[in-house]
Design a protein around this motif. Structure first.
Motif, mmCIF file in Angstrom:
data_model
loop_
_atom_site.group_PDB
_atom_site.id
_atom_site.type_symbol
_atom_site.label_atom_id
_atom_site.label_comp_id
_atom_site.label_asym_id
_atom_site.label_seq_id
_atom_site.Cartn_x
_atom_site.Cartn_y
_atom_site.Cartn_z
ATOM 1 N N ARG A 1 50.133 -82.988 -21.746
ATOM 2 C CA ARG A 1 51.078 -83.791 -22.546
ATOM 3 C C ARG A 1 50.661 -85.266 -22.516
ATOM 4 N NH1 ARG A 1 54.200 -87.222 -19.670
ATOM 5 N NH2 ARG A 1 55.218 -86.575 -17.736
ATOM 6 N N PRO A 2 51.116 -86.057 -23.503
ATOM 7 C CA PRO A 2 50.765 -87.484 -23.479
ATOM 8 C C PRO A 2 51.568 -88.237 -22.423
ATOM 9 C CG PRO A 2 52.144 -86.965 -25.384
ATOM 10 C CD PRO A 2 51.919 -85.678 -24.682
ATOM 11 N N GLN B 1 54.190 -77.591 -13.905
ATOM 12 C CA GLN B 1 55.194 -78.234 -13.061
ATOM 13 C C GLN B 1 56.324 -78.816 -13.907
ATOM 14 O OE1 GLN B 1 52.503 -81.972 -12.131
ATOM 15 N NE2 GLN B 1 54.597 -82.304 -11.435
ATOM 16 N N THR B 2 57.415 -79.159 -13.279
ATOM 17 C CA THR B 2 58.551 -79.749 -13.983
ATOM 18 C C THR B 2 58.115 -81.010 -14.727
ATOM 19 O OG1 THR B 2 60.087 -78.869 -12.394
ATOM 20 C CG2 THR B 2 60.841 -80.757 -13.638
ATOM 21 N N GLY B 3 58.531 -81.096 -15.978
ATOM 22 C CA GLY B 3 58.217 -82.293 -16.757
ATOM 23 C C GLY B 3 56.826 -82.279 -17.377
ATOM 24 N N SER B 4 56.125 -81.130 -17.307
ATOM 25 C CA SER B 4 54.755 -81.103 -17.850
ATOM 26 C C SER B 4 54.734 -80.759 -19.337
ATOM 27 C CB SER B 4 53.896 -80.111 -17.061
ATOM 28 O OG SER B 4 54.496 -78.834 -17.119
ATOM 29 N N GLY B 5 55.882 -80.380 -19.900
ATOM 30 C CA GLY B 5 55.935 -80.136 -21.344
ATOM 31 C C GLY B 5 56.115 -78.677 -21.727
ATOM 32 N N LYS B 6 56.611 -77.851 -20.806
ATOM 33 C CA LYS B 6 56.795 -76.414 -21.114
ATOM 34 C C LYS B 6 57.859 -76.238 -22.202
ATOM 35 C CE LYS B 6 57.925 -75.415 -16.837
ATOM 36 N NZ LYS B 6 57.752 -76.737 -16.218
ATOM 37 N N SER B 7 59.027 -76.871 -21.959
ATOM 38 C CA SER B 7 60.109 -76.706 -22.944
ATOM 39 C C SER B 7 59.723 -77.338 -24.271
ATOM 40 C CB SER B 7 61.404 -77.342 -22.450
ATOM 41 O OG SER B 7 61.719 -76.806 -21.206
ATOM 42 N N PHE B 8 59.003 -78.471 -24.202
ATOM 43 C CA PHE B 8 58.575 -79.115 -25.452
ATOM 44 C C PHE B 8 57.671 -78.156 -26.223
ATOM 45 C CE2 PHE B 8 55.745 -81.617 -28.086
ATOM 46 C CZ PHE B 8 56.634 -82.460 -28.733
ATOM 47 N N SER C 1 65.363 -76.382 -15.130
ATOM 48 C CA SER C 1 63.937 -76.393 -14.832
ATOM 49 C C SER C 1 63.633 -75.529 -13.604
ATOM 50 C CB SER C 1 63.451 -77.816 -14.616
ATOM 51 O OG SER C 1 64.072 -78.347 -13.483
ATOM 52 N N LEU D 1 54.284 -90.722 -21.461
ATOM 53 C CA LEU D 1 55.511 -91.044 -22.210
ATOM 54 C C LEU D 1 56.072 -92.398 -21.788
ATOM 55 C CD1 LEU D 1 57.180 -87.594 -21.600
ATOM 56 C CD2 LEU D 1 56.104 -88.328 -23.725
HETATM 57 N N1 LIG Z 1 53.134 -82.825 -26.229
HETATM 58 C C1 LIG Z 1 54.150 -83.677 -26.066
HETATM 59 N N2 LIG Z 1 54.342 -84.690 -26.924
HETATM 60 C C2 LIG Z 1 55.371 -85.537 -26.780
HETATM 61 N N3 LIG Z 1 56.289 -85.453 -25.802
HETATM 62 C C3 LIG Z 1 56.169 -84.458 -24.914
HETATM 63 C C4 LIG Z 1 55.101 -83.512 -24.995
HETATM 64 N N4 LIG Z 1 55.226 -82.634 -23.982
HETATM 65 C C5 LIG Z 1 56.324 -83.007 -23.316
HETATM 66 N N5 LIG Z 1 56.899 -84.079 -23.874
HETATM 67 C C6 LIG Z 1 58.099 -84.781 -23.379
HETATM 68 O O1 LIG Z 1 57.997 -84.805 -21.978
HETATM 69 C C7 LIG Z 1 59.260 -84.623 -21.376
HETATM 70 C C8 LIG Z 1 59.201 -83.456 -20.390
HETATM 71 O O2 LIG Z 1 58.841 -82.308 -21.122
HETATM 72 P P1 LIG Z 1 59.589 -80.913 -20.938
HETATM 73 O O3 LIG Z 1 61.048 -81.088 -20.738
HETATM 74 O O4 LIG Z 1 59.145 -80.054 -22.031
HETATM 75 O O5 LIG Z 1 58.955 -80.468 -19.578
HETATM 76 P P2 LIG Z 1 59.181 -79.098 -18.822
HETATM 77 O O6 LIG Z 1 57.871 -78.717 -18.259
HETATM 78 O O7 LIG Z 1 59.844 -78.113 -19.664
HETATM 79 O O8 LIG Z 1 60.159 -79.532 -17.692
HETATM 80 P P3 LIG Z 1 61.218 -78.612 -16.897
HETATM 81 O O9 LIG Z 1 60.428 -77.654 -16.065
HETATM 82 O O10 LIG Z 1 61.958 -79.610 -16.101
HETATM 83 O O11 LIG Z 1 62.075 -77.930 -17.923
HETATM 84 C C9 LIG Z 1 60.236 -84.405 -22.480
HETATM 85 O O12 LIG Z 1 60.844 -85.626 -22.776
HETATM 86 C C10 LIG Z 1 59.366 -83.999 -23.656
HETATM 87 O O13 LIG Z 1 59.941 -84.370 -24.883
#
Ligand SMILES: Nc1ncnc2c1ncn2[C@@H]1O[C@H](COP(=O)(O)OP(=O)(O)OP(=O)(O)O)[C@@H](O)[C@H]1O
Length: 520
Positions: free
Chosen positions: A140-141, A249-256, A370, A143
């Motif tokens: 992910r980028p 890991q948490t916050g790595s962009g899985k849900s995104f 998460s 942020l």
């Molecule tokens: N490719 C991307 N481009 C832009 N923003 C991103 C990208 N991937 C993730 N983000 C942003 O990064 C933040 C964390 O991403 P996300 O919630 O998807 O992580 P996660 O791995 O699902 O975390 P968790 O395990 O806590 O659910 C969010 O604000 C999301 O919008």
């Protein structure tokens, strides 16, 4: 006497002559009157005659005009008749051509159906050759929120006052892990450079190279990721069981990656896969296919492995069990809400309300979302009345719980104050997540071994997640793991652990697939 008699006789004769004259005069007058009347009659007759003559001449003119018109009409009629004959000929010709075309069409339809069956077979072969287990890696980028702790001041007192864009760019660079993407052609490689201290205290930079089926750089879009995934969604329509996991890991962009944002460009793999399924099944109607689509969305809490119904009404304490039907080979979760799906917008609404329910739960239970796995399942069942074919496919899109390393998670102090907030609970939870993630790794590894050795036991029962996905995690199904990575330098160790786990999965060979993998 004689004279007198003669006189009398002459007088009588004169009277008679006078009477005759009077009578003749009367006759003459009468005749003259008659003559006048006759003359008048004659005059009138003459007038009538001349009127009649004029009328006759006018009639004759009209007759001539009518005759001319009649001739013209007859000529036009003739032309029309020949036009009608020509039209009838043309209609007959067109009907013949239409008949020919509809015969050709029927032949083409049949060919299209056969081509569709062939395409399904080829598509499956291509997918098998690509590997029944594939791994993508997505970074992910950085942020704005990654910088905000430092820019805005953190509790650790690391606040930095930045004045220019250059300062911000410099900070961004400092925060970013040293990642390189050397494969510009196929985008299959990622190199992570990590620094460590040697025994003599010298700093060493070590490169760790990993190779996957596809590596997505921070700038990559949801569109680009889906382009690679759409073939799997197609396989599901063709009657295969598919599992797509987002791991990281948490916050790595899985849900995104899986759910994404609310705009057209940011929406994630789940809504895109749903749209594609609806679009493709609609197109397949032409080829005689009718599909029924249904979906369920659930969450498996990592700390006690309980199942929560995300499409349900939120009844508290409802217990759900996983049941496999050996006869039909299908999996059912008891009391779970299964929704008949009929449009992408309906699914969008359902996902949004499930998402808001999860967010409430996350706030109440200390970012619980998460710490749990969410599984969106789309089931398709198709029948083709004209060819007699039928198929059933299942697409599971799984957002796994964050894969923290125990030391980070335990010492990060992010435990909060909720029911699971103590460090001890947090430790237990992280251990339990790791157990279920390693159970997933074990199942995938066992599947790989089974491909080489028949009769190998697959430990599906070691976690609820693998037990639930048993039918979609087999040699006949297709699995994709998307490894999500944080770009931050502070997460390099987590990233390395995750990259190693994903490499193990990537090294697994299931089915006929052959992969070229370079180890780290
Ligand atoms: N490719 C991307 N481009 C832009 N923003 C991103 C990208 N991937 C993730 N983000 C942003 O990064 C933040 C964390 O991403 P996300 O919630 O998807 O992580 P996660 O791995 O699902 O975390 P968790 O395990 O806590 O659910 C969010 O604000 C999301 O919008």
């Amino acid at each position: 006497m004689d004279i007198e008699a003669k006189l009398h006789r002459h007088e009588r004769m004169l009277r008679e002559a006078q009477d005759n004259l009077r009578e003749t005069q009367d006759n003459l007058r009468e005749t003259q009157d008659n003559l006048r009347v006759c003359r008048e009659d004659l005059g009138r007759e003459r007038e009538t005659m001349s009127t009649l003559k004029a009328t006759m001449s006018h009639q004759s003119d009209s007759n001539l005009t009518l005759a001319a018109e009649n001739t013209a009409l007859k000529a036009r009629d003739g032309a029309r008749q020949s036009q009608m004959d020509a039209d009838a000929q043309q209609i007959a010709e067109l009907t013949r051509k239409l008949e020919e075309e509809s015969q050709k069409n029927a032949a083409l339809n049949w060919e299209a159906k056969e081509n569709e069956a062939l395409r399904r077979k080829l598509h499956n072969t291509v997918q098998e050759l690509k590997g029944n287990i594939r791994v993508f890696c997505r970074v992910r980028p950085v942020l704005p929120s990654d910088l905000s702790g430092i820019l805005g001041g953190s509790s650790a007192g690391t606040s930095v006052a930045l004045t220019s864009t250059e300062d911000i760019e410099k900070l961004q660079e400092d925060l970013t892990a040293n990642m390189i993407f050397p494969d510009h052609r196929d985008h299959k490689e990622i190199v992570l450079r990590s620094s460590s201290k040697s025994a003599t205290g010298q700093e060493r930079i070590e490169p760790y190279a990993f190779s996957f089926d596809r590596v997505f750089e921070p700038e990559s879009t949801q569109d680009q990721v889906f382009e690679e995934i759409s073939l799997l969604a197609q396989s599901c329509i063709d009657g295969h069981n598919i599992c797509i996991f987002a791991y990281g890991q948490t916050g790595s962009g899985k849900s995104f990656t899986m759910e994404g944002g609310s705009t057209k460009t940011t929406k994630g793999m789940i809504p895109r896969a749903v749209e594609q399924v609806f679009r493709k099944t609609e197109q397949l109607k032409e080829k005689g296919w009718e599909y029924q689509i249904e979906g369920q969305f659930l969450e498996i809490a990592s700390y006690n492995e309980t199942i929560k119904d995300l499409f349900g009404k939120g009844e508290i304490g409802k217990k759900h069990e996983i049941k496999h039907d050996l006869k039909t080979g299908s999996t059912r979760v008891t009391d779970i809400t299964v929704v008949a799906l009929n449009s992408p917008s309906q699914v969008e609404t359902l996902l949004a309300s499930a998402q808001s329910r999860r967010s409430v739960a996350a706030t109440l239970m200390n970012d619980h979302s998460s710490r749990s796995h969410s599984v969106f399942t789309l089931r398709l069942s198709g029948t083709n009345a004209s060819t007699g074919e039928s198929c059933k496919g299942c697409l599971n899109l799984v957002d796994l719980a964050g894969s923290e390393r125990i030391d980070t998670s335990f010492s990060s102090g992010t435990g909060g104050t909720g029911g699971l907030g103590s460090k001890q609970d947090r430790l237990k939870e992280t251990q339990s997540i790791n157990r279920s993630l390693s159970a997933l790794g074990d199942v995938i590894a066992a599947l790989g071994e089974k491909a080489n050795r028949e009769g190998k036991h697959i430990p599906y029962r070691n976690s609820k997640l693998t037990y639930l996905l048993q039918k979609s995690l087999s040699q006949d199904s297709k699995t994709l793991m998307i490894l999500n990575l944080s770009p931050l330098i502070t997460h390099v160790n987590e990233s390395l652990t995750a990259l190693r786990f994903a490499t193990k999965v990537n090294n697994t060979r299931i089915g006929t697939a052959k992969k070229q993998v370079r180890g780290a």
